[in-house]
Design an enzyme around this catalytic site. Structure first.
Site, PDB file in Angstrom:
ATOM      1  N   ARG A  16       0.805  -1.222   0.000  1.00  0.00           N
ATOM      2  CA  ARG A  16       0.000   0.000   0.000  1.00  0.00           C
ATOM      3  C   ARG A  16       0.843   1.279   0.000  1.00  0.00           C
ATOM      4  O   ARG A  16       0.336   2.366  -0.211  1.00  0.00           O
ATOM      5  CB  ARG A  16      -0.958  -0.015   1.207  1.00  0.00           C
ATOM      6  CG  ARG A  16      -2.065  -1.052   1.081  1.00  0.00           C
ATOM      7  CD  ARG A  16      -2.742  -1.365   2.402  1.00  0.00           C
ATOM      8  NE  ARG A  16      -1.986  -2.335   3.194  1.00  0.00           N
ATOM      9  CZ  ARG A  16      -2.370  -2.813   4.384  1.00  0.00           C
ATOM     10  NH1 ARG A  16      -3.518  -2.383   4.917  1.00  0.00           N
ATOM     11  NH2 ARG A  16      -1.631  -3.684   5.037  1.00  0.00           N
ATOM     12  N   GLY A  79       2.254 -14.427   5.242  1.00  0.00           N
ATOM     13  CA  GLY A  79       1.514 -13.900   6.378  1.00  0.00           C
ATOM     14  C   GLY A  79       2.339 -13.796   7.649  1.00  0.00           C
ATOM     15  O   GLY A  79       3.439 -14.337   7.754  1.00  0.00           O
ATOM     16  N   GLU A 156      -9.609 -10.225  10.825  1.00  0.00           N
ATOM     17  CA  GLU A 156      -8.990  -9.248   9.927  1.00  0.00           C
ATOM     18  C   GLU A 156     -10.072  -8.458   9.191  1.00  0.00           C
ATOM     19  O   GLU A 156     -11.151  -8.980   8.915  1.00  0.00           O
ATOM     20  CB  GLU A 156      -8.078  -9.959   8.918  1.00  0.00           C
ATOM     21  CG  GLU A 156      -6.828 -10.526   9.536  1.00  0.00           C
ATOM     22  CD  GLU A 156      -6.051  -9.493  10.342  1.00  0.00           C
ATOM     23  OE1 GLU A 156      -5.675  -8.445   9.788  1.00  0.00           O
ATOM     24  OE2 GLU A 156      -5.829  -9.724  11.547  1.00  0.00           O
TER      25      GLU A 156
HETATM   26  C1  UD1 Z   1      -1.683  -6.813  10.967  1.00  0.00           C
HETATM   27  C2  UD1 Z   1      -2.619  -7.723  11.794  1.00  0.00           C
HETATM   28  C3  UD1 Z   1      -3.852  -6.939  12.214  1.00  0.00           C
HETATM   29  C4  UD1 Z   1      -3.422  -5.713  12.992  1.00  0.00           C
HETATM   30  C5  UD1 Z   1      -2.436  -4.892  12.190  1.00  0.00           C
HETATM   31  C6  UD1 Z   1      -1.860  -3.797  13.039  1.00  0.00           C
HETATM   32  C7  UD1 Z   1      -2.261  -9.931  10.849  1.00  0.00           C
HETATM   33  C8  UD1 Z   1      -2.803 -11.006   9.990  1.00  0.00           C
HETATM   34  N1  UD1 Z   1      -2.992  -8.838  10.956  1.00  0.00           N
HETATM   35  O1  UD1 Z   1      -2.383  -6.462   9.790  1.00  0.00           O
HETATM   36  O2  UD1 Z   1      -4.694  -7.743  12.991  1.00  0.00           O
HETATM   37  O3  UD1 Z   1      -4.570  -4.928  13.294  1.00  0.00           O
HETATM   38  O4  UD1 Z   1      -1.333  -5.703  11.755  1.00  0.00           O
HETATM   39  O5  UD1 Z   1      -1.059  -2.972  12.243  1.00  0.00           O
HETATM   40  O6  UD1 Z   1      -1.214 -10.114  11.444  1.00  0.00           O
HETATM   41  N2  UD1 Z   1       4.977  -9.257   7.697  1.00  0.00           N
HETATM   42  C9  UD1 Z   1       5.941 -10.235   7.531  1.00  0.00           C
HETATM   43  N3  UD1 Z   1       5.675 -11.298   6.730  1.00  0.00           N
HETATM   44  C10 UD1 Z   1       4.497 -11.462   6.102  1.00  0.00           C
HETATM   45  C11 UD1 Z   1       3.498 -10.471   6.276  1.00  0.00           C
HETATM   46  C12 UD1 Z   1       3.768  -9.376   7.084  1.00  0.00           C
HETATM   47  O7  UD1 Z   1       7.029 -10.126   8.089  1.00  0.00           O
HETATM   48  O8  UD1 Z   1       4.340 -12.460   5.398  1.00  0.00           O
HETATM   49  C13 UD1 Z   1       5.261  -8.093   8.554  1.00  0.00           C
HETATM   50  C14 UD1 Z   1       5.189  -6.789   7.806  1.00  0.00           C
HETATM   51  O9  UD1 Z   1       6.477  -6.423   7.309  1.00  0.00           O
HETATM   52  C15 UD1 Z   1       4.687  -5.818   8.861  1.00  0.00           C
HETATM   53  C16 UD1 Z   1       3.919  -6.683   9.809  1.00  0.00           C
HETATM   54  O10 UD1 Z   1       4.296  -8.024   9.566  1.00  0.00           O
HETATM   55  O11 UD1 Z   1       5.751  -5.195   9.549  1.00  0.00           O
HETATM   56  C17 UD1 Z   1       2.413  -6.517   9.631  1.00  0.00           C
HETATM   57  O12 UD1 Z   1       2.077  -6.836   8.295  1.00  0.00           O
HETATM   58  P1  UD1 Z   1       0.955  -6.060   7.514  1.00  0.00           P
HETATM   59  O13 UD1 Z   1       0.801  -6.674   6.184  1.00  0.00           O
HETATM   60  O14 UD1 Z   1       1.168  -4.603   7.580  1.00  0.00           O
HETATM   61  O15 UD1 Z   1      -0.330  -6.477   8.415  1.00  0.00           O
HETATM   62  P2  UD1 Z   1      -1.698  -5.713   8.528  1.00  0.00           P
HETATM   63  O16 UD1 Z   1      -2.542  -6.005   7.348  1.00  0.00           O
HETATM   64  O17 UD1 Z   1      -1.464  -4.296   8.857  1.00  0.00           O
HETATM   65 CA    CA Z   2       0.334  -2.973   9.049  1.00  0.00          CA
END
Ligand code: UD1
Ligand code: CA
Length: 458
Positions: A16, A79, A156
């Site tokens: 995003r 994820g 989510e």
């Molecule tokens: C996530 C949470 C959500 C919470 C929100 C808060 C999940 C499924 N959802 O959503 O409940 O309200 O954060 O900001 O966890 N990342 C990885 N590997 C991956 C995916 C993500 O390391 O495969 C890391 C990203 O770099 C980031 C963090 O995890 O720093 C969160 O990922 P992001 O995709 O931003 O999650 P949200 O959709 O915001």
């Molecule tokens: Ca996030």
């Protein structure tokens, strides 16, 4: 108290953000988002800090490289739950609590993490989730509770029903979990959801079923805000800026118009320094006590001694200046400028890779590059060091107490001995002996009546 272990999730691309740069490397107050989180984490003095990287892992690991960090790669982004799975080998043999932090919440602080840890220990549960109430919870995972107010699960945004989307309590992305339970829970995660991802929050119902879980609802929602797009990043930039400037004001620094100034995260400012409107203090800057920084100055990677006056519109980058100097207005100090005490660099002067000795003055319209200027030197208006021959750079060395008249060129390499005087308009091409006068002007002659002859007859 036992030390905890910390796991930071930073493998995501940050779709995003629409950027080639991984989200966690986007700067806030001049430092990467991930840097801010690591600062808060380090305040806890944890047993170990593990960071999961994936998207442009090398770039992330390089830009934050430090001996206290353990890196783990998540080669496919499946994820947040999958990211934790990838980190398990790095956590083997460790016991006690693990704090799991999303890498995109840069305003988190050490005290908040301490609160989460304390709460978790007090409750004696196996999992604690940090939650908060948001007016606009869109995009976040919602905390679902039963009629008794007990937490049940986190849904989510993309998977939530309209009813669930109306919930304002969100998962902030910070968790405290017992290390001995975690492997079994993340091992049992599925990806039957809107994004076909392994969601870390899905361990919550497992924890409720075995070991117990709690949610700590934190009142300062701003401090828990995440960055998903550039608009949110800009919002947090403002919040962080305001908090940082208040911090410096509490340390005895005056900001005449704080809203117009910008101060990088790692800047240090001494007591009784006054910062006028529209000043930018970029990364790597330290300003001493009792300085005055005039309007529209832009300073970065520079160290300024005590009691200096930086007049309006000056630009300092990679400069080191000792106490009691006067710079500007409209001065430009480029990397490698080293000014001793009581130096004056005035309007429209440019200094680069040069040292200038105590009490020397370069007051008007000059370029001093690759030079070593002694102390007590006066450099006249319009003086230029001709340091570049088109291929190589050469040095100009000027001894103590030299007087340089106006409009002088030093064709480097060239040296001027102590106490010498350079006549105005001189082009110095040979070394100048100490205490001598160097002058290279041609004699002035007069052509009498020349103007009369030139004038058209009227
Ligand atoms: C996530 C949470 C959500 C919470 C929100 C808060 C999940 C499924 N959802 O959503 O409940 O309200 O954060 O900001 O966890 N990342 C990885 N590997 C991956 C995916 C993500 O390391 O495969 C890391 C990203 O770099 C980031 C963090 O995890 O720093 C969160 O990922 P992001 O995709 O931003 O999650 P949200 O959709 O915001
Ligand atoms: Ca996030």
């Amino acid at each position: 108290m036992n030390r905890c272990t910390v796991l930071v999730l930073a493998a995501g691309q940050g779709t995003r953000m629409r950027s080639r740069l991984p989200k966690v490397l986007h700067p806030l107050a001049g430092r990467p988002l991930l840097w801010h989180i690591l600062q808060a984490v380090r305040g806890l003095r944890p047993e170990r800090i593990v960071v999961v990287t994936g998207f442009q892992a090398e770039a992330v690991e390089q830009s934050l490289a430090a001996p206290d960090l353990h890196w783990v790669r998540q080669y496919e982004r499946k994820g947040t739950g999958h990211a934790v799975q990838c980190a398990l080998p790095m956590l083997q043999g460790l016991t006690g609590e693990l704090l799991i932090l999303n890498g995109d919440h840069p305003l988190i602080t050490t005290p908040i993490l301490e609160k989460l840890l304390h709460h978790h220990r007090e409750q004696g549960v196996a999992l604690t989730v940090l939650s908060t109430l948001l007016d606009n919870p869109s995009g976040y995972g919602r905390v679902v509770r039963n009629a008794q107010g007990e937490i049940l699960r986190i849904v989510e945004h993309k998977d939530a029903t309209a009813e669930e989307r109306a919930l304002r309590e969100v998962n902030s992305g910070f968790y405290c979990v017992s290390l001995d339970r975690l492997p079994a829970w993340v091992g049992a995660l599925g990806n039957q959801n809107a994004q076909n991802e392994y969601y870390l929050p899905d361990i919550l119902p497992m924890a409720i079923a075995s070991g117990g879980a709690s949610a700590l609802r934190f009142e300062d929602a701003q401090a828990l805000s995440g960055v998903n797009d550039r608009a949110q990043l800009a919002q947090l930039e403002r919040v962080y800026r305001d908090r940082r400037i208040v911090h410096w004001m509490n340390q005895g620094v005056s900001f005449v118009d704080p809203d117009s100034c910008w101060v990088a995260a790692d800047v240090v400012i001494g007591m009784d320094t006054v910062i006028e409107p529209h000043v930018i203090l970029g990364p790597g800057t330290a300003v001493g006590e009792g300085c005055a920084i005039g309007p529209y100055c832009h300073i970065q990677e520079s160290v300024i001694g005590a009691d200096c006056r930086i007049l309006p519109f000056s630009h300092l980058d990679g400069a080191e200046i000792e106490a009691d100097c006067d710079i500007g207005p409209y001065a430009r100090l480029r990397p490698g400028s080293r000014l001793a005490r009581k130096v004056k660099v005035g309007n429209f002067c440019e200094i680069k890779k040069s040292t200038i000795g105590a009490g020397s003055k370069v007051n008007h319209l000059s370029y001093i590059g690759d030079a070593q200027v002694g102390s007590g030197v006066n450099v006249g208006a319009g003086t230029i060091t001709c340091n570049y021959d088109g291929v190589h750079k050469h040095r100009t060395v000027i001894g103590d107490h030299v007087f340089v008249g106006s409009d002088v060129q030093f064709v480097a390499p060239v040296q001027v001995g102590t106490g010498a005087t350079i006549g105005a308009g001189t082009t110095v091409t040979k070394d100048v002996p100490a205490d001598s006068l160097a002058i290279s002007r041609s004699h002035q002659t007069h052509v009498m009546g020349w103007s009369e002859k030139r004038k058209p007859r009227s």
